[in-house]
Design a protein around this motif. Structure first.
Motif, PDB file in Angstrom:
ATOM      1  N   ILE A 156      -8.779  -6.052   2.663  1.00 51.19           N
ATOM      2  CA  ILE A 156      -7.603  -6.133   3.931  1.00 51.19           C
ATOM      3  C   ILE A 156      -7.102  -7.308   3.013  1.00 51.19           C
ATOM      4  O   ILE A 156      -5.350  -6.819   3.142  1.00 51.19           O
ATOM      5  CB  ILE A 156      -7.779  -6.868   4.939  1.00 51.19           C
ATOM      6  CG1 ILE A 156      -8.790  -5.953   5.870  1.00 51.19           C
ATOM      7  CG2 ILE A 156      -7.826  -7.970   6.020  1.00 51.19           C
ATOM      8  CD1 ILE A 156      -9.720  -6.829   6.949  1.00 51.19           C
ATOM      9  N   THR A 157      -7.584  -8.053   1.650  1.00 46.96           N
ATOM     10  CA  THR A 157      -5.874  -8.770   1.159  1.00 46.96           C
ATOM     11  C   THR A 157      -5.513  -8.430   0.378  1.00 46.96           C
ATOM     12  O   THR A 157      -4.668  -8.777   0.547  1.00 46.96           O
ATOM     13  CB  THR A 157      -7.618 -10.392   0.661  1.00 46.96           C
ATOM     14  OG1 THR A 157      -8.564  -9.901  -0.196  1.00 46.96           O
ATOM     15  CG2 THR A 157      -8.147 -11.041   1.459  1.00 46.96           C
ATOM     16  N   PHE A 158      -5.519  -7.393  -0.007  1.00 47.59           N
ATOM     17  CA  PHE A 158      -5.228  -6.579  -1.135  1.00 47.59           C
ATOM     18  C   PHE A 158      -4.086  -6.372  -0.211  1.00 47.59           C
ATOM     19  O   PHE A 158      -2.830  -6.319  -1.093  1.00 47.59           O
ATOM     20  CB  PHE A 158      -6.382  -5.390  -1.586  1.00 47.59           C
ATOM     21  CG  PHE A 158      -5.424  -5.046  -3.076  1.00 47.59           C
ATOM     22  CD1 PHE A 158      -5.416  -5.362  -4.020  1.00 47.59           C
ATOM     23  CD2 PHE A 158      -4.799  -3.081  -2.281  1.00 47.59           C
ATOM     24  CE1 PHE A 158      -4.689  -4.373  -5.160  1.00 47.59           C
ATOM     25  CE2 PHE A 158      -3.753  -2.586  -4.043  1.00 47.59           C
ATOM     26  CZ  PHE A 158      -4.003  -3.749  -4.786  1.00 47.59           C
ATOM     27  N   ILE A 159      -3.989  -5.511   1.081  1.00 48.12           N
ATOM     28  CA  ILE A 159      -2.735  -4.632   1.437  1.00 48.12           C
ATOM     29  C   ILE A 159      -2.340  -6.186   2.337  1.00 48.12           C
ATOM     30  O   ILE A 159      -1.097  -6.166   1.884  1.00 48.12           O
ATOM     31  CB  ILE A 159      -3.590  -3.858   2.823  1.00 48.12           C
ATOM     32  CG1 ILE A 159      -4.256  -3.014   2.189  1.00 48.12           C
ATOM     33  CG2 ILE A 159      -2.233  -3.648   3.559  1.00 48.12           C
ATOM     34  CD1 ILE A 159      -5.373  -2.672   3.692  1.00 48.12           C
ATOM     35  N   ILE A 160      -2.777  -7.539   2.463  1.00 50.05           N
ATOM     36  CA  ILE A 160      -1.341  -8.390   2.885  1.00 50.05           C
ATOM     37  C   ILE A 160      -0.872  -9.581   1.912  1.00 50.05           C
ATOM     38  O   ILE A 160       0.124  -9.062   1.594  1.00 50.05           O
ATOM     39  CB  ILE A 160      -2.440  -9.495   3.252  1.00 50.05           C
ATOM     40  CG1 ILE A 160      -3.398  -9.258   5.007  1.00 50.05           C
ATOM     41  CG2 ILE A 160      -1.527 -11.096   3.068  1.00 50.05           C
ATOM     42  CD1 ILE A 160      -3.847 -10.208   4.858  1.00 50.05           C
TER      43      ILE A 160
ATOM     44  N   LEU B 153      -0.286  -7.133  -0.972  1.00 49.44           N
ATOM     45  CA  LEU B 153       1.158  -6.023  -0.842  1.00 49.44           C
ATOM     46  C   LEU B 153       1.898  -5.949   0.219  1.00 49.44           C
ATOM     47  O   LEU B 153       3.308  -6.203  -0.410  1.00 49.44           O
ATOM     48  CB  LEU B 153       0.320  -4.299  -1.521  1.00 49.44           C
ATOM     49  CG  LEU B 153       0.805  -3.821  -1.919  1.00 49.44           C
ATOM     50  CD1 LEU B 153       0.814  -3.631  -2.928  1.00 49.44           C
ATOM     51  CD2 LEU B 153       0.287  -1.652  -1.669  1.00 49.44           C
ATOM     52  N   ILE B 154       1.968  -6.284   1.329  1.00 52.76           N
ATOM     53  CA  ILE B 154       3.170  -6.257   2.394  1.00 52.76           C
ATOM     54  C   ILE B 154       4.198  -7.475   1.941  1.00 52.76           C
ATOM     55  O   ILE B 154       5.247  -7.817   1.288  1.00 52.76           O
ATOM     56  CB  ILE B 154       1.993  -6.362   3.811  1.00 52.76           C
ATOM     57  CG1 ILE B 154       1.569  -5.661   3.528  1.00 52.76           C
ATOM     58  CG2 ILE B 154       3.518  -6.884   4.824  1.00 52.76           C
ATOM     59  CD1 ILE B 154       1.072  -5.439   4.961  1.00 52.76           C
ATOM     60  N   ALA B 155       3.100  -8.447   1.004  1.00 55.94           N
ATOM     61  CA  ALA B 155       3.691  -9.853   1.415  1.00 55.94           C
ATOM     62  C   ALA B 155       4.691  -9.152  -0.222  1.00 55.94           C
ATOM     63  O   ALA B 155       5.722  -9.813  -0.322  1.00 55.94           O
ATOM     64  CB  ALA B 155       2.952 -11.088   0.701  1.00 55.94           C
ATOM     65  N   ASP B 156       4.262  -8.556  -1.657  1.00 54.48           N
ATOM     66  CA  ASP B 156       5.229  -8.163  -2.204  1.00 54.48           C
ATOM     67  C   ASP B 156       5.667  -7.619  -2.263  1.00 54.48           C
ATOM     68  O   ASP B 156       7.367  -8.223  -2.075  1.00 54.48           O
ATOM     69  CB  ASP B 156       3.609  -8.004  -3.563  1.00 54.48           C
ATOM     70  CG  ASP B 156       4.086  -8.492  -4.869  1.00 54.48           C
ATOM     71  OD1 ASP B 156       4.551  -8.717  -4.943  1.00 54.48           O
ATOM     72  OD2 ASP B 156       4.256  -6.906  -5.389  1.00 54.48           O
ATOM     73  N   LEU B 157       6.080  -6.980  -1.302  1.00 54.31           N
ATOM     74  CA  LEU B 157       7.392  -5.772  -0.906  1.00 54.31           C
ATOM     75  C   LEU B 157       8.673  -6.775   0.004  1.00 54.31           C
ATOM     76  O   LEU B 157       9.998  -6.301  -0.126  1.00 54.31           O
ATOM     77  CB  LEU B 157       6.753  -4.601  -0.089  1.00 54.31           C
ATOM     78  CG  LEU B 157       5.709  -4.099  -0.533  1.00 54.31           C
ATOM     79  CD1 LEU B 157       5.104  -2.755   0.497  1.00 54.31           C
ATOM     80  CD2 LEU B 157       6.845  -3.076  -2.090  1.00 54.31           C
ATOM     81  N   PHE B 158       7.512  -7.255   1.181  1.00 52.18           N
ATOM     82  CA  PHE B 158       9.126  -8.314   1.668  1.00 52.18           C
ATOM     83  C   PHE B 158       9.598  -9.472   0.256  1.00 52.18           C
ATOM     84  O   PHE B 158      10.897  -9.020   0.512  1.00 52.18           O
ATOM     85  CB  PHE B 158       7.709  -9.493   2.815  1.00 52.18           C
ATOM     86  CG  PHE B 158       8.502  -9.989   3.318  1.00 52.18           C
ATOM     87  CD1 PHE B 158       9.576  -9.300   4.531  1.00 52.18           C
ATOM     88  CD2 PHE B 158       8.890 -11.075   3.745  1.00 52.18           C
ATOM     89  CE1 PHE B 158       9.970  -9.953   5.140  1.00 52.18           C
ATOM     90  CE2 PHE B 158       9.668 -11.747   5.004  1.00 52.18           C
ATOM     91  CZ  PHE B 158      10.010 -11.387   5.439  1.00 52.18           C
ATOM     92  N   LEU B 159       8.776  -9.730  -0.163  1.00 50.11           N
ATOM     93  CA  LEU B 159       9.613 -10.955  -1.328  1.00 50.11           C
ATOM     94  C   LEU B 159       9.912  -9.563  -2.330  1.00 50.11           C
ATOM     95  O   LEU B 159      11.490 -10.446  -2.299  1.00 50.11           O
ATOM     96  CB  LEU B 159       8.378 -11.177  -2.656  1.00 50.11           C
ATOM     97  CG  LEU B 159       7.605 -12.379  -1.483  1.00 50.11           C
ATOM     98  CD1 LEU B 159       6.708 -12.809  -2.846  1.00 50.11           C
ATOM     99  CD2 LEU B 159       8.544 -13.755  -1.396  1.00 50.11           C
ATOM    100  N   ARG B 160      10.326  -8.774  -2.698  1.00 49.67           N
ATOM    101  CA  ARG B 160      11.203  -8.242  -3.259  1.00 49.67           C
ATOM    102  C   ARG B 160      12.531  -8.038  -2.305  1.00 49.67           C
ATOM    103  O   ARG B 160      13.375  -7.294  -2.809  1.00 49.67           O
ATOM    104  CB  ARG B 160      10.198  -7.140  -4.127  1.00 49.67           C
ATOM    105  CG  ARG B 160       9.886  -6.320  -5.019  1.00 49.67           C
ATOM    106  CD  ARG B 160       9.456  -4.933  -5.417  1.00 49.67           C
ATOM    107  NE  ARG B 160       8.326  -5.953  -5.968  1.00 49.67           N
ATOM    108  CZ  ARG B 160       7.428  -5.597  -6.961  1.00 49.67           C
ATOM    109  NH1 ARG B 160       8.212  -4.000  -7.406  1.00 49.67           N
ATOM    110  NH2 ARG B 160       6.306  -5.862  -7.466  1.00 49.67           N
TER     111      ARG B 160
END
Lengths: 274, 249
Positions: A257-261, A263-270
């Motif tokens: 779960i934390t990994f997915i969170i 990952l989403i944040a990272d994609l969003f930042l990009r």
């Protein structure tokens, strides 16, 4: 080199959790494990359904975010953009001090002061609720969120603000339309770190949420989180038993779960950087 | 005829007197250059005209600056409205870290000028700075991806979309290469038709190339103000002559 090392550590941790929980997941079934509504590891036959725990964790995290994120961003803006210099230094010091309070102490204060208060104000049979957990966790995550958002806001170059002011923007318009947007990657990183702290926090939550493994219908009932389950039950299990391995499996799910969170944040930042 | 009149204007930074009793009348639809060695106060004077010096702690002023007949140092003045009327382009291009479109439309958006078709206005101003053909297909891209010259053009477009009366340029070419400098100078020359342009430059050739009038400043004082060709061929003051012939500065 160090970067590689941290990647290796993450892979090792994942591998360790996976190996420890593999036989359990294979025997019990991963789908039954995640969607099962009852967590009775000690009854006969045992039932290892962690849906109530997942919902408990998510509910508390969600509640804590709703409280902590707006307050943190506003505080960071106030400290960085509005407060006079000496007040700013004092507030920064205070917030860093807040971050250093051990979680068990916050849990203690929550148990003694917050829990009875919630019981009384909302007229509940118990104050040990998901809501109490959210408040305590919001309080714990705010120092991280404020401090890192403040750094991000403070490092917005003066030339952006000057450009906005020169176009006739008021102070508030400059903050809202330029400063906040320029600082957004940093603010999102701050929020993600805060959420990481919220979802992984164990001690304080265990002390104020009542730890009943029911699927909560409102935020004013006791819940149990994934972390609290691992912490509370690990000591009682027999090493290598089904129950023991199921706790590792919970850890694995939490990790995912934390990994997915992140990952989403990272994609969003990009996406916003582009 | 004069839309900017500076009267007995002094500016102090704490105890330091940065501008001493400046008197200057600037003609409309004209390019006026301000030259002088670094630290002479030319940028400070420029930054007084849109009151962006207000953002610096410890600054206070004496005297008047009249823009279109109104003293902008009057306490009742609407400073935001003044800055919409007096645009500014800075030394280093400073586009916001937003899309090209958001950058250009920024000034109109904060104003809620609903009557104006913002899309059309963005297109017009990008055309005016000769950037439209380069960016028309990437208006949603981050403006920081543009080259420095394009960024500076964008900053000019961002200023002229407000249809200001006066545009202030604070050494607009100092971070650009010679070819880009030449092209920005050509652009500034075209702006003269519609706007009053005041440009601060440390580059005397630049002042000679593009301006009609030139003010020479030294140590916070206005030494000489005259037609540019006069300043460069037949200055009245000794200090001006020394500076333009390169004896100091």
């Amino acid at each position: 080199m160090c970067g590689m090392l941290s990647v290796i550590f993450v892979i090792l941790i994942f591998g360790f959790l996976f190996v420890e929980s593999f036989t359990f997941l294979k025997n019990f079934g991963i789908f039954r494990f995640i969607t099962g509504k009852h967590w009775f590891p000690a009854s006969n036959p045992p039932s290892f359904g962690i849906l109530p725990l997942i919902i408990g964790s998510i509910l508390i995290t969600f509640g804590a975010c709703i409280i902590a994120i707006p307050i943190s961003i506003m505080s960071a803006l106030f400290i960085s953009e509005i407060a006079p210099e000496n007040l700013r230094d004092f507030l920064k010091f205070l917030i860093e001090l807040m971050a250093a309070i051990p979680s068990v102490i916050i849990g203690f204060i929550g148990m003694i002061i917050l829990v009875p208060f919630i019981k009384k104000t909302f007229n509940l049979s118990t104050g040990l609720t998901a809501f109490s957990g959210s408040i305590v966790l919001a309080f714990m995550s705010m120092p991280t969120m404020i401090s890192i958002s403040e750094d991000a806001i403070h490092s917005v170059p003066w030339k952006y603000k000057e450009g906005a002011i020169a176009l006739g923007a008021t102070k508030w318009q400059t903050i809202r339309k330029v400063v906040l947007k320029a600082a957004m990657p940093g603010i999102i990183a701050a929020i993600m770190l805060g959420i990481g702290r919220i979802i992984g926090e164990t001690m304080a939550v265990m002390m104020v949420t009542g730890n009943a493994s029911n699927i909560p219908k409102t935020i004013f009932v006791p819940v149990r989180t994934m972390t609290a389950t691992i912490a509370a039950e690990m000591g009682e299990t027999v090493r290598g038993s089904m129950h023991y391995r199921s706790l590792f499996a919970i850890g694995l799910i939490l990790f995912l779960i934390t990994f997915i969170i992140n990952l989403i944040a990272d994609l969003f930042l990009r996406k916003i950087r582009r | 005829m004069f839309n900017l009149i500076i009267k007995n204007f002094s500016l102090y930074y704490y105890n330091f007197c940065a501008l001493k009793n400046i008197n200057l009348k600037i003609k409309e639809k004209n390019i006026t250059a301000m030259i002088g060695p670094s630290g002479c106060g030319k940028s400070t004077l420029l930054r007084s005209i849109n009151r962006i010096n207000d953002t610096i702690k410890g600054v206070f002023t004496k005297g008047n600056i009249n823009v279109l007949g109104k003293n902008i140092y009057n306490t009742k003045i609407d400073v935001e409205a003044l800055r919409r009327n007096v645009g500014m382009v800075f030394q280093r291009p400073n586009p916001f870290p937003l899309s090209i479109y958001e950058n250009i439309s920024f000034g109109l958006n904060i104003n809620n000028k609903n009557s104006i078709n913002i899309k059309m206005a963005v297109k017009e101003s990008l055309k005016d700075v000769l950037l439209w053909d380069d960016v028309k297909n990437k208006l949603n891209r981050n403006a920081l991806n543009l080259t420095l010259e394009q960024q500076q053009r964008l900053c000019i477009a961002r200023a002229i979309i407000m249809k200001p009366n006066i545009i202030l340029f604070d050494e607009p070419c100092s971070s650009l290469d010679p070819i880009a400098t030449q092209r920005i100078e050509e652009l500034i020359l075209t702006l003269k038709k519609e706007y009053t342009v005041i440009i601060v430059t440390h580059n005397m050739q630049q002042a000679a190339r593009i301006s009609c009038d030139t003010a020479f400043m030294l140590q916070g004082k206005l030494i000489e103000f005259n037609k540019t060709e006069k300043i460069f061929t037949n200055p009245m003051e000794k200090e001006t002559e020394n500076y333009i012939t390169g004896r100091f500065g």
